[in-house]
Design an enzyme around this catalytic site. Structure first.
Site, PDB file in Angstrom:
ATOM      1  N   GLY A  12       0.819  -1.209   0.000  1.00 13.59           N
ATOM      2  CA  GLY A  12       0.000   0.000   0.000  1.00 13.59           C
ATOM      3  C   GLY A  12       0.854   1.260   0.000  1.00 13.59           C
ATOM      4  N   SER A  13       0.435   2.249   0.778  1.00 20.50           N
ATOM      5  CA  SER A  13       1.079   3.563   0.751  1.00 20.50           C
ATOM      6  C   SER A  13       2.539   3.541   1.188  1.00 20.50           C
ATOM      7  CB  SER A  13       0.289   4.546   1.626  1.00 20.50           C
ATOM      8  OG  SER A  13      -0.981   4.801   1.046  1.00 20.50           O
ATOM      9  N   THR A  14       2.942   2.531   1.968  1.00 21.43           N
ATOM     10  CA  THR A  14       4.359   2.456   2.360  1.00 21.43           C
ATOM     11  C   THR A  14       5.257   2.191   1.155  1.00 21.43           C
ATOM     12  OG1 THR A  14       4.209   0.092   2.874  1.00 21.43           O
ATOM     13  CG2 THR A  14       3.760   1.625   4.667  1.00 21.43           C
ATOM     14  N   PHE A  15       4.647   1.772   0.055  1.00 24.42           N
ATOM     15  CA  PHE A  15       5.404   1.490  -1.172  1.00 24.42           C
ATOM     16  C   PHE A  15       5.610   2.747  -2.018  1.00 24.42           C
ATOM     17  CE2 PHE A  15       6.046  -0.664  -5.347  1.00 24.42           C
ATOM     18  CZ  PHE A  15       6.989  -1.618  -4.962  1.00 24.42           C
ATOM     19  N   LYS A  16       4.866   3.801  -1.696  1.00 28.66           N
ATOM     20  CA  LYS A  16       4.926   5.018  -2.518  1.00 28.66           C
ATOM     21  C   LYS A  16       6.307   5.665  -2.485  1.00 28.66           C
ATOM     22  CE  LYS A  16       0.002   6.057  -2.052  1.00 28.66           C
ATOM     23  NZ  LYS A  16      -1.028   6.895  -1.393  1.00 28.66           N
TER      24      LYS A  16
END
Length: 465
Positions: A335-339
């Site tokens: 999720g957003s931790t991959f951004k």
């Protein structure tokens, strides 16, 4: 008269002729006899000559055989003496094994995380046991096992018999009872047993050992060759029937295993364990995990997960609880931790100016037939790309991914270590799951840019960011 004389003369002449013939015959037979004796003499000479050759051949063969025998004796007595002497010694010597202590495991500050305690195990030498029935009965009573089972042990046709598992890792109380019996052919040997002073703490990482002190999981398995030492022995001598001879015993000292020091800090590990227990108690999740890493070196300072187990009593847990080391095995959508990966790639490739460029977020973005929404209903409106990052705006990151293109984005994803094992020295690490580049279309590119549609492990994620 004349006729008579002539007839007489003729008769004389005939007689002379007869004499000549007879003389020639005698001369022939004399010559023949002489030749026969000459031939016979030559035959004797040739016969004795052949006899001499055969004698020489026989003599040479005997000499060669004698030389080979002398050479073989020299080879056995001088060149291979040590090896053959060892073989001979092994025929009438017996070894009582002395187990080496397993190497200790320390944290980075020298705190012992895996230790050893001394125990005792039962070893039998069946040939030395005189009264097998009585010995089997007494041992069965003390060990609380079946008499028939124990009788099979004491009667087995072997030089040394381990009583397994009833006679392994005995308590001192039971060992004292057996020792007090003074039974022939019954020996008690000291062994080390693995001891984990902090119980279930760091259980999946440290792992556990089997009854023979062999590593079965975790670091105990990964470094088993180093942690396992070389066993020693007490060598005694016996006759062909196994009866012990009154000769001096030979003690071969065991070589203990190599100690292992981890990057883990035990105090920080205790904090992680406590907080995981609090989270499980409060939220009752199916799983929970935590990793603490030094960002400068990549060293793991603490690592744990729930459910965990007590390595000293691993038999009481299911295979799933024991084998699933979640921080390196579990996969999830980041999720957003991959951004941060998409952002780093965009900055490195200079495809965005965070301060000057703007993006208007209406609340969603359409990619082919898919409508990708922002987490905020109605969107964030006009914002710089720095604000896109601050607001974790999904449509804004879709645009960043589109600017990079699938080749560049996935190139950076793999460079950050996703899709492959990190190489951490623990067994059971997973690779994670990424799209095959040939199967990446506009929608897959868009979702990957903000961390959906891919699967990573916690150890990959923390290592990358």
């Amino acid at each position: 008269m004349i006729t008579s004389i002539l007839n007489n003369n003729l008769g004389v002449i005939n007689s002379i002729n007869d004499i000549d013939v007879i003389g020639h015959r005698k001369a022939f037979f004399r010559e023949k006899k002489r030749l026969f004796f000459i031939y016979l003499k030559r035959g004797e000479t040739m016969f004795f000559k052949h006899i001499h050759i055969r004698i020489k051949i026989v003599f040479l063969i005997v000499f060669l055989c004698f030389f080979l025998i002398i050479g073989k004796v020299f080879y056995i007595e001088v060149i291979r003496y040590d090896k053959l002497n060892t073989y001979a010694s092994n025929l009438w010597s017996r070894n009582l094994p002395v187990e080496a202590a397993r190497g200790l495991i320390f944290d980075r500050e020298g705190v012992v995380l895996a230790d050893n305690v001394t125990t005792t195990s039962l070893v039998l030498i069946p040939n030395q046991i005189k009264d097998k029935e009585d010995t089997a009965r007494k041992l069965a009573e003390i060990l609380e096992t079946d008499y028939q089972n124990m009788y099979e042990h004491v009667s087995k046709k072997t030089s040394i018999e381990r009583v397994h598992p009833e006679g392994r890792r005995l308590s001192f109380e039971i060992a004292d009872k057996i020792n007090a019996l003074k039974l022939d052919g019954v020996y008690l040997l000291k062994e080390s047993k693995r001891y984990y002073p902090y119980g279930s703490e760091l259980s999946h990482t440290i792992g556990y050992v089997g009854i023979d002190n062999q590593g079965l999981s975790g670091l105990e398995l990964m470094y088993d060759d180093y942690l396992t030492g070389s066993n020693g022995s007490i060598k005694y001598f016996s006759d062909a029937k196994g009866n012990r001879l009154n000769l001096t015993e030979v003690y071969e000292k065991p070589q203990d295993g190599v100690n292992l020091t981890l990057t883990v800090n035990q105090e920080l590990q205790q904090v992680v364990e406590r907080e995981l227990d609090n989270a499980v108690s409060k939220y009752n999740p199916d799983h929970a995990l935590a990793i603490a890493m030094d960002p400068d070196t990549g060293e793991i300072l603490a690592i744990s997960s729930r459910p965990n187990f007590d390595p000293s009593n691993y038999q009481d847990y299911s295979a799933e609880e024991i084998n699933r080391n979640l921080p390196i095995w579990a996969t999830y959508e980041p999720g957003s931790t991959f951004k941060i990966i998409t952002l780093a790639a965009s900055l490195e490739e200079d495809t965005v100016d965070l301060q000057k460029e703007h993006y208007h977020d209406s609340g969603s973005i359409r990619v082919e037939n898919a409508r990708i929404k922002c987490w905020k209903h109605g969107g964030h409106g006009d914002q710089t790309f720095l604000q896109v990052v601050e607001n974790s705006c999904n449509p804004g990151f879709v645009v960043l991914g589109q600017r990079l293109g699938k080749q560049k984005l996935f190139q950076y994803i793999r460079k950050f270590g996703f899709g492959t094992k990190t190489g951490i020295d623990l067994n059971g690490e997973a690779n994670g799951i990424l799209f095959n580049l040939n199967q990446v279309g506009p929608v897959e590119l868009a979702t990957t840019a903000f961390g959906q549609g891919v699967s990573v492990t916690p150890i990959q994620q923390i290592t990358a960011v």
